[in-house]
Every structure is written in C-alpha cells, then in structure tokens.
Design an enzyme around this catalytic site. Structure first.
Site, PDB file in Angstrom:
ATOM      1  N   THR A   1     -56.608 -43.797   6.181  1.00  0.00           N
ATOM      2  CA  THR A   1     -57.882 -43.477   6.833  1.00  0.00           C
ATOM      3  C   THR A   1     -58.535 -44.763   7.323  1.00  0.00           C
ATOM      4  O   THR A   1     -58.564 -45.769   6.625  1.00  0.00           O
ATOM      5  CB  THR A   1     -58.832 -42.755   5.862  1.00  0.00           C
ATOM      6  OG1 THR A   1     -58.216 -41.542   5.414  1.00  0.00           O
ATOM      7  CG2 THR A   1     -60.153 -42.421   6.535  1.00  0.00           C
TER       8      THR A   1
ATOM      9  N   LEU B   1     -61.841 -45.291   1.052  1.00  0.00           N
ATOM     10  CA  LEU B   1     -61.110 -44.542   2.068  1.00  0.00           C
ATOM     11  C   LEU B   1     -59.634 -44.585   1.702  1.00  0.00           C
ATOM     12  O   LEU B   1     -59.150 -45.579   1.150  1.00  0.00           O
ATOM     13  CB  LEU B   1     -61.315 -45.157   3.464  1.00  0.00           C
ATOM     14  CG  LEU B   1     -62.698 -45.017   4.098  1.00  0.00           C
ATOM     15  CD1 LEU B   1     -62.698 -45.653   5.481  1.00  0.00           C
ATOM     16  CD2 LEU B   1     -63.132 -43.568   4.188  1.00  0.00           C
ATOM     17  N   ASP B   2     -58.914 -43.522   2.034  1.00  0.00           N
ATOM     18  CA  ASP B   2     -57.487 -43.484   1.755  1.00  0.00           C
ATOM     19  C   ASP B   2     -56.754 -44.569   2.532  1.00  0.00           C
ATOM     20  O   ASP B   2     -57.264 -45.096   3.528  1.00  0.00           O
ATOM     21  CB  ASP B   2     -56.905 -42.118   2.139  1.00  0.00           C
ATOM     22  CG  ASP B   2     -57.465 -40.987   1.295  1.00  0.00           C
ATOM     23  OD1 ASP B   2     -57.972 -41.268   0.200  1.00  0.00           O
ATOM     24  OD2 ASP B   2     -57.401 -39.830   1.757  1.00  0.00           O
ATOM     25  N   LEU B   3     -55.538 -44.850   2.109  1.00  0.00           N
ATOM     26  CA  LEU B   3     -54.706 -45.872   2.744  1.00  0.00           C
ATOM     27  C   LEU B   3     -54.590 -45.652   4.250  1.00  0.00           C
ATOM     28  O   LEU B   3     -54.687 -46.598   5.034  1.00  0.00           O
ATOM     29  CB  LEU B   3     -53.308 -45.857   2.105  1.00  0.00           C
ATOM     30  CG  LEU B   3     -52.262 -46.806   2.686  1.00  0.00           C
ATOM     31  CD1 LEU B   3     -52.617 -48.245   2.366  1.00  0.00           C
ATOM     32  CD2 LEU B   3     -50.868 -46.463   2.146  1.00  0.00           C
TER      33      LEU B   3
END
Length: 231
Positions: free
Chosen positions: A104, A100-102
């Site tokens: 998210t 997951l993105d930073l």
C-alpha cells in the site's frame, strides 16, 4: 534539567554513557569543562560535547509518501523500512502513526510524540482515513449503501463503522473509513466479493497528501497541517 539527561536527550546516549563522557572531560558548559552529571542546565546555557554544541530535539511531526515495497516498522529482515527514506537525528525515537501494508502506498505520519500518535490512531477518536482503491472486478453501486451500513468482516464479531464510498470508475473508488482494523479496506471489498488490486492512502483527517510530495519523500508538518489532524 540535569546535565546528563540533557546530553541523553540531545544525542541518544544512555544515562551511563552520558556520565562517562562527562567523566572523560569531553563536556563543557558555557565554555568551562565540567565533571558533575547532576549540574543543572538552563535554557540560556551552551553545552558542548567534544567541541560540538548540543541542541535539544523537540517533538517532531512528519508526513511521508510511502512507496510500494516498504514497511512501517523500525526494522525487518526482508524489506526496507520507511525510516530508511529519512535523514533525521535520533531516528530510532520515531515511529509511524499506524501502518500501511507492504504493497500500500500513500500518506504516512511519523512522530516521536506518543500521545499525539495515540490520539490519531486510536479507534475511539474515529479519525477519518481516505483511500483510493483499484479493484479486480467492477464495483457495484449497491456497495455505497453496503459500506454506509457497515459490513461484516471474516472472523469479526461486529460490522464495520459506516464508511463513505465514492465510485470513480468501474474499478476505482475513494473509500473513507473511521477505524483501523487489520487489512480493513481489503477485507471490506472481499466481504462484497471483490479484490483490491492496488491501494493508496490519500488523506488522514483533514490532511491531504500533497501533490508535490513525491514517492519516497517526506517533510515536516507545518502548524496549520497539524491543526487538520486534531481528533
């Protein structure tokens, strides 16, 4: 299993380090001091290192509620990783199933079972992932059809696989995708002229992020939860 390999699997020591502690007479097998790294260890045997009994660590499967500001890597010079939220032996063997993105939040799977991880994250298995999305601008009803038919992302050659969009309010929706392209959800909304302001993953396969798992917490997956993730 050889004694030195047993020690490695229990402790994370290298084979040479395991051999060294054996030679240093720090290892006992069923209460007897041993010096041979090639000795075979049976399931019923008791192996101790410096007086502490060793236990094999089997394959492990966890779910974690990722907070904002954490990354899904083993190390990063600028941001904390999700592994700093865990207290597990041999944590260096664990990895996240996809990322997951930073910024998210939501459901992350963590394991040391590479085959299981690949089966869930591989695009060819099409394991569904559901995200709650908050956008900068209202989401048009037409987006339901657009996402179902697939959209062309910037710098991509093929449209996305059919995705299911459920509009909750003007700027909130649930989006279920069946692949994992780079920043896919954000890019899908960008493709229809909108911007994702906040993103939260709620579900992978049939596994829903539990309401009682707070941000930053994790727990081991039960057998019935593992069954929900079969791709």
């Amino acid at each position: 299993m050889r004694l030195d390999k047993f020690i490695c699997d229990c402790t994370g020591l290298t084979r040479s380090q395991a051999g060294k502690v054996i030679r240093q007479k720090l290892v006992t097998l069923n209460g007897e001091q041993v010096k041979q790294a090639a000795l075979q260890v049976k399931d019923s045997d008791v192996v101790c290192l410096d007086g502490e009994q060793l236990q094999l660590i089997g394959l492990r499967y966890f779910m974690l509620h990722k907070p904002d500001g954490y990354i899904c890597s083993t190390e990063d010079p600028d941001h904390p990783t999700v592994f700093t939220l865990m207290d597990e032996p041999l944590i260096e063997r664990l990895h996240t199933v996809g990322r997951l993105d930073l910024d998210t939040t939501g459901l992350v799977l963590i394991t040391d079972d590479g085959q299981w991880s690949h089966r869930i994250s591989s695009p060819k298995h099409h394991v569904a992932k559901t995200y709650r999305v908050w956008t900068a601008d209202p989401i048009p009803a037409a987006a339901i059809v657009q996402f179902a038919e697939g959209v062309m992302l910037r710098n991509e050659k093929n449209v996305t696989l059919p995705a299911e969009l459920e509009i909750i309010s003007d700027t909130e929706a649930l989006l279920t995708i069946h692949e994992g392209r780079y920043h896919q959800v954000k890019r899908m909304f960008a493709a229809i002229g909108n911007k994702v302001e906040k993103l939260h993953r709620e579900k992978i396969g049939g596994l829903q992020l539990p309401d009682d798992l707070a941000e930053g917490e994790y727990r081991q997956l039960a057998a019935e939860q593992l069954a929900l993730l079969k791709g």
